[in-house]
Design a protein around this motif. Structure first.
Motif, mmCIF file in Angstrom:
data_model
loop_
_atom_site.group_PDB
_atom_site.id
_atom_site.type_symbol
_atom_site.label_atom_id
_atom_site.label_comp_id
_atom_site.label_asym_id
_atom_site.label_seq_id
_atom_site.Cartn_x
_atom_site.Cartn_y
_atom_site.Cartn_z
ATOM 1 N N SER A 1 -3.516 -2.016 -1.720
ATOM 2 C CA SER A 1 -2.245 -2.273 -2.385
ATOM 3 C C SER A 1 -1.909 -1.155 -3.348
ATOM 4 O O SER A 1 -2.787 -0.451 -3.828
ATOM 5 C CB SER A 1 -2.317 -3.585 -3.175
ATOM 6 N N TYR A 2 -0.621 -1.027 -3.650
ATOM 7 C CA TYR A 2 -0.173 -0.127 -4.709
ATOM 8 C C TYR A 2 0.066 -0.966 -5.961
ATOM 9 O O TYR A 2 0.693 -2.024 -5.897
ATOM 10 C CB TYR A 2 1.125 0.590 -4.314
ATOM 11 N N THR A 3 -0.447 -0.496 -7.091
ATOM 12 C CA THR A 3 -0.280 -1.221 -8.355
ATOM 13 C C THR A 3 0.187 -0.259 -9.445
ATOM 14 O O THR A 3 -0.265 0.882 -9.517
ATOM 15 C CB THR A 3 -1.620 -1.870 -8.787
ATOM 16 N N THR B 1 2.442 -5.159 -8.135
ATOM 17 C CA THR B 1 1.566 -4.887 -6.996
ATOM 18 C C THR B 1 2.371 -5.042 -5.714
ATOM 19 O O THR B 1 3.040 -6.055 -5.518
ATOM 20 C CB THR B 1 0.364 -5.861 -6.960
ATOM 21 N N PRO C 1 -2.973 3.123 1.022
ATOM 22 C CA PRO C 1 -2.968 4.580 1.182
ATOM 23 C C PRO C 1 -2.990 5.055 2.630
ATOM 24 O O PRO C 1 -2.507 6.142 2.928
ATOM 25 C CB PRO C 1 -4.234 5.023 0.440
ATOM 26 N N TYR D 1 3.027 5.535 2.429
ATOM 27 C CA TYR D 1 2.397 5.291 1.124
ATOM 28 C C TYR D 1 2.802 6.324 0.065
ATOM 29 O O TYR D 1 3.199 5.942 -1.029
ATOM 30 C CB TYR D 1 0.870 5.247 1.236
ATOM 31 N N ASP D 2 2.710 7.602 0.364
ATOM 32 C CA ASP D 2 3.009 8.623 -0.661
ATOM 33 C C ASP D 2 4.457 8.527 -1.138
ATOM 34 O O ASP D 2 4.718 8.503 -2.344
ATOM 35 C CB ASP D 2 2.715 10.029 -0.137
ATOM 36 N N SER E 1 5.065 4.800 -2.724
ATOM 37 C CA SER E 1 4.418 4.589 -4.024
ATOM 38 C C SER E 1 5.080 5.451 -5.099
ATOM 39 O O SER E 1 5.227 5.009 -6.246
ATOM 40 C CB SER E 1 2.909 4.844 -3.950
ATOM 41 N N ARG F 1 6.859 3.872 -8.346
ATOM 42 C CA ARG F 1 6.507 4.342 -9.695
ATOM 43 C C ARG F 1 7.768 4.679 -10.493
ATOM 44 O O ARG F 1 7.902 4.291 -11.651
ATOM 45 C CB ARG F 1 5.564 5.539 -9.629
#
Length: 170
Positions: free
Chosen positions: A4-6, A105, A111, A116-117, A120, A124
């Motif tokens: 996950s991304y958090t 989250t 990833p 993802y890059d 995310s 952000r």
């Protein structure tokens, strides 16, 4: 969580204000069609020509938790255009001595997936920048579409119908 991304933000506002601001998606992320007012509500977020996601509110505890399941998605630049489908976006809110902490989250934005890059980085920007500002000042920096990117109400409604149809297929 490794899958996950958090992102975590500390805000100079209470949990109620954070909760209310998160649910006002247009104020910090961008225009939506639909509602975030209750569990079971659905909404669609669209970046014309690049990305759309349909969401269903699956958890909503005032001043504490918000969760949206992605019921249908399209990510133009990824080989698997629907890689967000079935993931869940969560906001966990808790009071702190100076205000509130919001833990964002995106469960399933791992990833190893292609977007993802980019995704995310975008999250952000919206969480650490726009949402934090929106909670604290009432002014966010949502993505706004103008000119050729601007969608009409009819186009938004059609994309909402497509996302809902995709959700029924899941």
């Amino acid at each position: 969580m490794g899958d996950s991304y958090t992102a975590t933000i500390e805000v100079a506002a209470d949990a109620k204000r954070a909760f209310d601001a998160i649910n006002d998606v247009s104020g910090w992320w961008g225009r939506i069609t639909g509602s975030t007012a209750a569990v079971g509500d659905e909404f669609v977020y669209i970046v014309p020509g690049l990305h759309y996601s349909g969401f269903r509110v699956v958890d909503r505890v005032p001043e504490s938790t918000i969760a949206w399941q992605v019921t249908g998605s399209f990510v133009d630049f990824a080989d698997d255009k629907s890689e967000w489908t079935g993931t869940t976006v969560r906001f966990d809110i808790e009071e702190t001595p100076g205000g509130a902490r919001v833990v964002f989250t995106h469960e399933g934005l791992a990833p190893e997936i292609e977007c993802y890059d980019v995704c995310s980085s975008a999250w952000r920007m919206f969480i650490v920048g726009s949402l934090k500002s929106f909670i604290e000042t009432g002014r966010g920096a949502p993505y706004e579409f103008t000119g050729a990117e601007e969608l009409t109400e009819a186009e938004h409604s059609e994309l909402h119908r497509e996302a809902a149809a995709s959700a029924r297929a899941v």
